[in-house]
Design an enzyme around this catalytic site. Sequence first.
Site, PDB file in Angstrom:
ATOM      1  N   LYS A  90     -15.622   1.253   6.749  1.00 33.02           N
ATOM      2  CA  LYS A  90     -14.940   0.781   6.084  1.00 33.02           C
ATOM      3  C   LYS A  90     -13.784  -0.576   7.119  1.00 33.02           C
ATOM      4  CE  LYS A  90     -10.887   3.954   5.980  1.00 33.02           C
ATOM      5  NZ  LYS A  90     -10.689   3.617   5.271  1.00 33.02           N
ATOM      6  N   TYR A 146       0.935  -0.995   0.236  1.00 27.66           N
ATOM      7  CA  TYR A 146      -0.408  -0.234   0.019  1.00 27.66           C
ATOM      8  C   TYR A 146       0.813   1.551  -0.046  1.00 27.66           C
ATOM      9  CZ  TYR A 146      -3.066   3.719   2.045  1.00 27.66           C
ATOM     10  OH  TYR A 146      -3.445   5.046   1.926  1.00 27.66           O
TER      11      TYR A 146
END
Length: 332
Positions: A176, A138
Amino acid sequence: MIVVTGAAGFIGSNLVRGLNRRGIYDIIAIDDLTEGDKFRNLVDCRIADYMHHEDARALLKAGQFPRVRAVLHQGACSDTTERNGQYMMDNNYRVTLEWFEYCQANRVPLIYASSAAVYGASTVYVEDPANEGPLNVYGYSKLLFDQVLRTRMDKLTAQVVGLRYFNVYGPHEQHKGRMASVAFHNMNQFLAEGHVRLFSGWDGYADGGQSRDFISVEDVVDVNLHFLDHPGTSGIFNCGTGRAQPFNDVAAAVVNTLRAEQGEAPLSLDELVSQGLIRYIPFPDDLKGRYQSFTQANVDALRAAGYTAVMRDVQTGVSEYVRYWRSRKSLA
């Protein structure tokens, strides 16, 4: 028209609201509502059009995406534990590159989401390659495009701004799940169990003393809009408060704000701990050596770019967040 990618997500939907507060409604909201639940983040927003992200990407590749005023690119895979490198690089690096090429070809300002994850284990949070070394794919997917921007800075045809978000919290992050903020999880814990759990001390830090640069999404929106208002400024900027605060501060703000709802007086940290409202659990062995105990954005470059607003501290921002969600009764 202004494009907001990731428009149904956490930061994206708050950006749409920020534009709406300015009376801007000619917005193309781009996202993926395949699973549907995120639509709730856009219910109280006004937009001109919605487009699935793959349809938008096809238009970009064909050179047929209409010319717009600006692109606020928030769309990405934000799960830092995602291990599918091909998926991560395509969604975070390649798509950003495609928006960049479109914006440069059409002289359209681009403001995109980078991340503090590019710093990895560094203890110096200054926008300099010497301080960068992501620990996961990421972070690398974000760093790679930052590197592209650096190589193209002297040839830009329009503004490009990368914002390295630190620990963002605030409304509309409920989708999330485990990647939501500490404040969100603390709220849920306290409402469900009557107490908040934090990690005990490790790495020289006291119980709950590990610290982060926590930034309200409202301040993140303000920073984005500042650069939208100043199209002559390009570069990569940290988007944090410049202030590290311990997890204890977040938990205390959550608990005291929820107590205030019941007419109860605020308690000190020692009182919260002694009454069992904040509890500490052993620091996990599998996180030792892989955990950032301290982050704090250097915001000198951001200030030099003209952003002078005072950002919320945890006590202010988290309390606003708790009151907002309780007023909406949408915390679950």
